[in-house]
Write an enzyme that holds these catalytic residues in place. Sequence first.
Site, mmCIF file in Angstrom:
data_model
loop_
_atom_site.group_PDB
_atom_site.id
_atom_site.type_symbol
_atom_site.label_atom_id
_atom_site.label_comp_id
_atom_site.label_asym_id
_atom_site.label_seq_id
_atom_site.Cartn_x
_atom_site.Cartn_y
_atom_site.Cartn_z
ATOM 1 C CG ASP A 8 -2.002 -1.054 1.149
ATOM 2 O OD1 ASP A 8 -2.038 -1.785 0.144
ATOM 3 O OD2 ASP A 8 -2.800 -1.144 2.092
ATOM 4 C CG ASP A 129 -12.732 -1.538 -1.197
ATOM 5 O OD1 ASP A 129 -12.282 -2.676 -1.403
ATOM 6 O OD2 ASP A 129 -12.251 -0.507 -1.698
#
Length: 240
Positions: A8, A129
């Site tokens: 990330d 998500d």
Amino acid sequence: MILYPAIDLKDGAAVRLVHGEMASATVFNDDPAAQARAFQDAGCEWVHLVDLNGAFAGEPVNAKAVEAILGSITVPCQLGGGIRDMITIETWLMQGLARVILGTVAVEDPDLVRQAAREFPGKVAVGIDARAGRVATRGWAEETDVTATDLARRFEDAGVAAIIYTDIDRDGAMGGPNVEATDALARAVDIPVIASGGVSSLADLQALKAKGTIAGAISGRALYDGAIDLSEALKMLGDD
């Protein structure tokens, strides 16, 4: 089942968040390309990348870091975060990205997802998500009334390569993935489903694999912290 180690990206560094909160970022490596090489050298078949800044900005922000990673390894990479138009999709795929992950636009502009999947077969994934079963967009900052399953079913005939399902409440919290919800989603559609969020032990990976429905699992913090031994995980997942 494929293990996707996660990198990330925030401000050019490899970080991990807790519950998707940017303020909770912990820097694990200020050289993301070196981290990607380490994952490749360990035997990983894929690398999962997220442009965290891009997810909020709506456009690529950590492009230099991504480009450095693509230039440093030969295994395929998938990238999500800030990819919301055809020009960005085409640019990344031309630069060697194996798969783009479309999240926010899957809700806001599903026709773009369908177009991209048609033009780039096998190279477009949908990122779903969810918080308490409801889809969140724009870096998880905005919640919708759309359920994860309903959104996935919208792309059943679109030709997308995979669905990456993240339980936001589990992400980065080292509390285990939502195995049942991921399994339920995988059973609801024919598209391969990749689990993300909370994968923090070999037992978690085993539980996901045991379902027999889940195509892959993404893990980040647990690999950096050493809670998951990468070589053991790859061996376990590779065994029939």
